[in-house]
Design a protein around this motif. Structure first.
Motif, PDB file in Angstrom:
ATOM      1  N   GLN A 162       0.824  -1.198   0.000  1.00 20.03           N
ATOM      2  CA  GLN A 162       0.000   0.000   0.000  1.00 20.03           C
ATOM      3  C   GLN A 162       0.870   1.265   0.000  1.00 20.03           C
ATOM      4  O   GLN A 162       0.609   2.204  -0.744  1.00 20.03           O
ATOM      5  N   THR A 163       1.922   1.277   0.824  1.00 17.02           N
ATOM      6  CA  THR A 163       2.810   2.443   0.887  1.00 17.02           C
ATOM      7  C   THR A 163       4.036   2.292  -0.010  1.00 17.02           C
ATOM      8  O   THR A 163       4.860   3.194  -0.082  1.00 17.02           O
TER       9      THR A 163
ATOM     10  N   LYS B 264       6.732   0.301   0.418  1.00 16.85           N
ATOM     11  CA  LYS B 264       7.954   0.327   1.227  1.00 16.85           C
ATOM     12  C   LYS B 264       8.250  -1.070   1.753  1.00 16.85           C
ATOM     13  O   LYS B 264       7.380  -1.925   1.801  1.00 16.85           O
TER      14      LYS B 264
END
Length: 161
Positions: free
Chosen positions: A58-59, A61
């Protein structure tokens, strides 16, 4: 699937010993000797720690983590654009020392590596089970649309294209 977390498995005996050291440390800390209490508690706490990796889709990372009691600590880094995922067979050695003797125990393991920028890699997952390693690689294939390379034999073979 928004986040994949891998934690290296802690052998039951190590976990039991670390728990007993930690509890003994708390007992000594409260009822006996502060020095020995702190020493046992810190050693027990340190032995409970395990390592691993996380990827947050989602991010976008990832991070290498230290984990204890389901609390994960590690610095998030930007997720690179991966070229492919590889399952690689290797041996891993663990040094065991007792008093004046020591030995190295070798174990055959399978690594799941994510490659980017041609030759850079992130080792995301390690296991002793070949099928388990390929299941994780196929998760990356589906999640990130990556090709899967079987590097477990002398001849590397693309499993997916």
């Amino acid at each position: 699937m928004h986040r994949i977390t891998y934690l290296r498995k802690v052998p039951f005996t190590k976990y039991l010993i670390s728990f007993l050291l930690f509890v003994s440390g708390l007992y000594f800390l409260i009822y006996q000797n502060i020095f020995f209490g702190l020493l046992f508690a810190v050693i027990g706490f340190g032995l409970m720690k395990t390592e691993g990796s996380q990827i947050d889709f989602q991010t976008q990372k990832y991070r290498n983590i230290q984990s204890i009691f389901a609390i994960h600590v590690g610095k998030w880094k930007p997720l690179p654009v991966f070229d492919y995922v590889s399952v690689f067979k290797t041996t891993e050695g663990k040094r065991i020392s007792v008093a004046t003797a020591s030995t190295v125990m070798r174990e055959e393991i399978y690594e799941v590596n994510l490659f980017y920028e041609n030759s850079k890699r992130i080792t995301f997952y390690k296991t002793t089970n070949k099928e388990d390693a390929f299941k994780m690689a196929m998760n990356f294939h589906r999640s990130l649309n990556l090709k899967v390379l079987d590097a477990t034999n002398a001849q590397n073979v693309w499993v997916t294209t």
